[in-house]
Design a protein around this motif. Structure first.
Motif, PDB file in Angstrom:
ATOM      1  N   ALA A   1      -1.633 -38.938  96.613  1.00 19.41           N
ATOM      2  CA  ALA A   1      -2.007 -37.358  96.646  1.00 19.41           C
ATOM      3  C   ALA A   1      -2.526 -37.196  95.332  1.00 19.41           C
ATOM      4  N   LEU A   2      -0.903 -37.054  94.574  1.00 20.49           N
ATOM      5  CA  LEU A   2      -0.740 -36.236  93.190  1.00 20.49           C
ATOM      6  C   LEU A   2      -1.664 -37.281  92.699  1.00 20.49           C
ATOM      7  N   GLY A   3      -1.208 -38.698  92.169  1.00 16.54           N
ATOM      8  CA  GLY A   3      -2.591 -39.482  91.279  1.00 16.54           C
ATOM      9  C   GLY A   3      -3.778 -38.998  91.520  1.00 16.54           C
ATOM     10  N   ARG A   4      -4.146 -39.181  92.291  1.00 15.36           N
ATOM     11  CA  ARG A   4      -5.940 -38.628  92.696  1.00 15.36           C
ATOM     12  C   ARG A   4      -6.230 -37.248  92.014  1.00 15.36           C
ATOM     13  N   ARG A   5      -5.350 -36.080  92.174  1.00 14.38           N
ATOM     14  CA  ARG A   5      -5.327 -35.294  91.685  1.00 14.38           C
ATOM     15  C   ARG A   5      -4.984 -35.158  90.373  1.00 14.38           C
TER      16      ARG A   5
END
Length: 289
Positions: free
Chosen positions: A242-246
């Protein structure tokens, strides 16, 4: 994610649990000996008994602290070393051979080294966890940085930018998808090694408790530990993704699935209709036989 996909995922998990319950209740003993397994109900009961205990919360805190410290150290070091090897010939010559020699060694095989090198078991477990997660991050970062098109770097240099400007404006943002791929792999490998290290030399932690349950033949407790490990690994890897997508939200995203039937019908309806054979001569076309 649509409601149908969520339902399918829940149904797959429920089917697996139902099959487990059926095989253990029936004491199936063909080639695989399910008669030795605890049932789903026994594991759920053991999990409920353990959930509110102080020792269970203490084990969670110790394991999470070890994985977070080791993983954060591995992320910083892996990105820094991977970028240096990809960008500098001196770094590639000095660090590259050492990395390639040490990388195939399983991190759990470094337990004797950690015991001899570090003064406490806690530091040794963090060291093993960091080592396990370090190499996936390093390799992914190295490949991601080397795969960048040089045109962007040349454009920044042409406009007067320096090396630091290139690094923070072109190299690291462009390599972010590859870096987060390595981080996602690294957090999973880190969990494998932190649990193994806790089983070997830990005093607290989910891995230590799972091994203690095995030594006293508490098989429901063993499965409680396994379920806890799986849940923690899933939560942390989901958080990293999720951090990577953000962090890469500015990148174009490929479609996740094929267009729906309604979308395909709308596309077909928007297309101009083909002229019939009777009308074709009037449009200057030969009729199709």
């Amino acid at each position: 994610m649509s409601a149908v996909r969520r339902l399918v995922r829940v149904a797959s998990l429920a089917a697996a649990l139902g099959l487990w319950q059926l095989l253990t209740t029936a004491d199936v003993d063909l080639w695989l000996r399910f008669g030795q397994f605890p049932t789903v109900g026994e594991v759920a009961s053991a999990f409920g008994d353990r959930l509110g205990t102080v020792s269970y919360r203490q084990d969670l805190v110790h394991s999470l602290r070890r994985i977070l410290i080791g993983f954060l150290l591995a992320a910083v070091l892996g990105v820094a070393v991977g970028t240096a090897i990809a960008r500098s010939r001196w770094a590639a010559d000095l660090l590259g051979p050492l990395v390639e020699v040490v990388r195939p060694v399983p991190a759990i095989a470094l337990v004797p080294v950690a015991i001899l090198l570090l003064p406490t078991n806690e530091q040794g477990i963090v060291f093993i966890t960091c080592t396990a997660a370090f190499f996936p991050v390093l390799v992914s970062t190295r490949h991601a940085v080397r795969a960048l098109a040089p045109v962007w770097e040349e454009a920044v240099l042409t406009m007067g930018g320096g090396r630091l400007r290139v690094l923070f404006s072109v190299v690291l943002p462009g390599a972010l998808p590859g870096i987060f791929s390595g981080l996602s792999v690294g957090i999973g490998v880190g969990w494998i090694c932190v649990i193994s290290a806790e089983m070997i030399s830990g005093e607290y932690g989910v891995g230590y408790r799972t091994w203690q349950d095995y030594t006293v033949v508490d098989y429901p407790g063993v499965f409680v530990g396994m379920a806890t490990i799986g849940a923690l690994g899933w939560l942390t890897s989901t958080a990293v993704e999720a951090l990577g997508r953000r962090a890469t939200a500015w990148l174009p995203r490929p479609p996740e699935r094929a267009p729906s039937r309604a979308a395909r019908r709308a596309v077909r309806a928007a297309r101009p209709a083909e002229p019939s054979p009777a009308v074709a001569p009037a449009l200057g076309k030969e009729p199709v036989a």
